[in-house]
Design an enzyme around this catalytic site. Structure first.
Site, PDB file in Angstrom:
ATOM      1  CE  LYS A 160      65.799  35.001   9.385  1.00 16.71           C
ATOM      2  NZ  LYS A 160      65.819  33.929  10.404  1.00 16.71           N
ATOM      3  CB  SER A 240      69.518  33.421  11.252  1.00 15.32           C
ATOM      4  OG  SER A 240      68.172  32.947  11.234  1.00 15.32           O
ATOM      5  CB  SER A 264      67.016  31.868  14.148  1.00 19.79           C
ATOM      6  OG  SER A 264      68.132  31.094  13.787  1.00 19.79           O
TER       7      SER A 264
END
Length: 537
Positions: A160, A240, A264
């Site tokens: 990420k 997210s 997330s």
């Protein structure tokens, strides 16, 4: 008409196994897609844009020459040996000289260029690729000693884009951090030390989705709009760690790393039919990760199966317990295990109810419980003040030359100088952080109260009935697990009639990650429901 022609051309290209990128892109009009999207019943999916307005080179261009010489025939041959296969199966194939780590890496790069290079199939999931990965993989092949290596050795992993990795940018999806190139985060360093190949960086909900209000999940100014491979522009990606879930589902790497503050990892794992672990806060280091909250943040692995998830989790830790964990997972069973299930979910969700039935049929004890009535007043305040303090501290310690912002206020001002590119939706949550005047003393009281409520929420169920875990769906109870700092593991549970994926979430007490893997692995064996997305096989 142009959209119809583009789709027809792309279908033809798929049939003949050629690269469709150039043929289709000349006929592509995003405006048509955006207009059609305004009819979506979910307001968050009525996108303003799909492709990023921030201009940058396609990340796979550095590999074009190498990929052009990678035979399509070889790519097709490798599919059955790689797609949907576990790390242990892939390692066995490498050991048997069926393919090398270099070919494994080329296989994923080829897939990324093939799908992401076409606007009709792009999931807008890749922000940056590591230009050194082919050379690294070749080095792994030369140094391979299977009897001594960690299982993650030679395995391509994506990160990420809020997790530091030396030689790559770490942007959190924000133009304000477009030039940020910090050193490895601790979890990145640990992965590399075990031999993992960091393939690159993936898209995310900008600033880990604590930035804009009501905006689409999976959108960032740097990466554009991440899309779900199980229903491109139909289903949300979750957030997210949107890109982390998407790239695992689309098989762009063996695994990915996400981060979670509250849901997330769990949310995109459920939405993309992958396994995700949100560890106990503190088990994995936050160091080198763009923060929301030092109180609640944690990185965690996202993979196609439970065993792979454990392997990557183990590689992210400072101290490996690989052999012990693999042994536990191989012997795990549901017999005699005790689970708490929520009565309302049993009654309202057929997939959850079916899973409860599977557990009972396989010897588990299942107890229906009522959800405690507790509110999490002060939760947003905790995030506000933590980020107001933690982001400047991160920037002070990690931001590199070219990053001009040092505070939340400066980020907001920076974005307003080009709002069309930098903030096409809004930045209301950042504005809320600025206006929040909660004191440090008040914040400490809020933290204590929230942690107490979170632990009470689960302990009132776990302790009363002497349970191994509480079962939830997706990120339904993620906020309570977050403030309690309790670990959670999500495993694919099935698909709605529409085809949208759903996950079963196991929640237990702190430092019970191995127990969760044991329970999740046993469940996965009785319900091997996971399917690869049809258009990305």
């Amino acid at each position: 008409m142009k959209s119809f022609i583009a789709i027809a051309l792309f279908s033809l290209c798929l049939a003949c196994k050629t690269d469709p990128k150039q043929e289709v892109s000349d006929n592509y009009e995003e405006s048509t897609e955006i207009l059609e999207q305004q009819e979506h019943p979910n307001k968050r999916m009525r996108y303003k844009l799909i492709q990023s307005r921030y201009k940058q080179e396609e990340p796979w261009q550095v590999f074009d020459e190498k990929l052009d010489s990678f035979p399509v025939r070889r790519y097709e041959e490798l599919k059955s040996s790689i797609l949907g296969r576990s790390i242990i199966q892939i390692q066995a194939s490498v050991a048997n000289n069926e393919f090398s780590y270099e070919e494994l890496t080329l296989f994923y790069l080829y897939r990324i260029r093939y799908y992401e290079g076409n606007p009709l199939t792009s999931l807008h999931s890749i922000i940056e690729l590591n230009p050194e990965v082919i050379a690294l993989a070749r080095e792994m092949d030369l140094e391979r000693k299977s009897d001594k290596n960690h299982e993650v050795y030679g395995i391509p992993v994506l990160l990420k884009d809020n997790i530091g990795a030396s030689g790559l940018h770490t942007t959190a999806g924000a133009v304000a951090l477009a030039e940020n190139m910090p050193e490895d985060a601790v979890v990145t360093r640990n992965l590399k030390a075990k031999g993992a190949i960091i393939l690159g960086k993936v898209n995310l909900s900008e600033w880990a989705y604590f930035f804009c209000d009501g905006c689409p999940l999976g959108y960032s100014a740097i990466g554009g709009q991440t899309l779900n491979p199980y229903g491109r522009k139909v289903f949300e990606t979750g957030g997210s760690s949107s890109g982390s879930g998407v790239v695992v589902a689309a098989n762009y790497a063996v695994g990915a790393v996400g981060t979670e503050t509250a849901g997330s990892i769990l949310s995109p794992s459920g939405q993309n039919s992958v396994v995700g672990l949100k560890p106990t806060v503190g088990v994995l280091s936050q160091n080198g990760i763009v923060p929301i909250s030092s109180t609640l943040d944690t990185p965690g692995p996202m993979t196609g199966n439970v065993m792979d998830n454990f392997i990557i989790f183990d590689a992210m830790k400072d101290v490996s317990e690989l052999n012990m964990g693999l042994d536990v997972l191989q012997k795990s069973t549901l017999k005699g295990k005790r689970f708490g299930v929520f009565k309302d979910l049993v009654q309202e969700d057929s997939l959850y109810s079916r899973s409860v039935g599977f557990l009972k049929e396989n010897g588990a004890v299942v107890i229906e419980v009522e959800a405690p009535k507790l509110s999490l007043d002060g939760f947003i305040t905790l995030l506000n003040i933590d980020m107001k303090n933690d982001l400047p501290a991160y920037l002070e310690a990690n931001a590199t030359e070219g990053v001009a912002v040092k505070t939340i206020e400066e980020v907001v001002d920076f974005n307003l100088k080009d709002s069309i590119v930098r903030v096409p939706y809004n930045q209301k949550l950042f504005e809320g952080i600025i206006s929040d005047t909660t004191t440090s003393e008040q914040l400490e009281d809020i933290k204590i109260d929230l942690e107490s409520k979170g632990r009470s929420y689960f302990n009132s169920i776990l302790d009363t009935h002497d349970l191994d875990a509480v079962l939830s769906i997706n990120n339904y109870h993620a906020a309570f697990a977050a403030v309690a700092k309790y670990p959670a593991l999500i495993v694919p549970m099935g698909y709605k009639v529409s085809g949208e994926p759903v996950g079963l979430t196991f929640i237990s007490k702190p430092f019970q990650e191995m127990k969760l893997y044991e329970l999740g692995g046993a469940y996965e064996r009785i319900n091997p429901i996971r399917e690869l997305p049809k258009n990305y096989q």
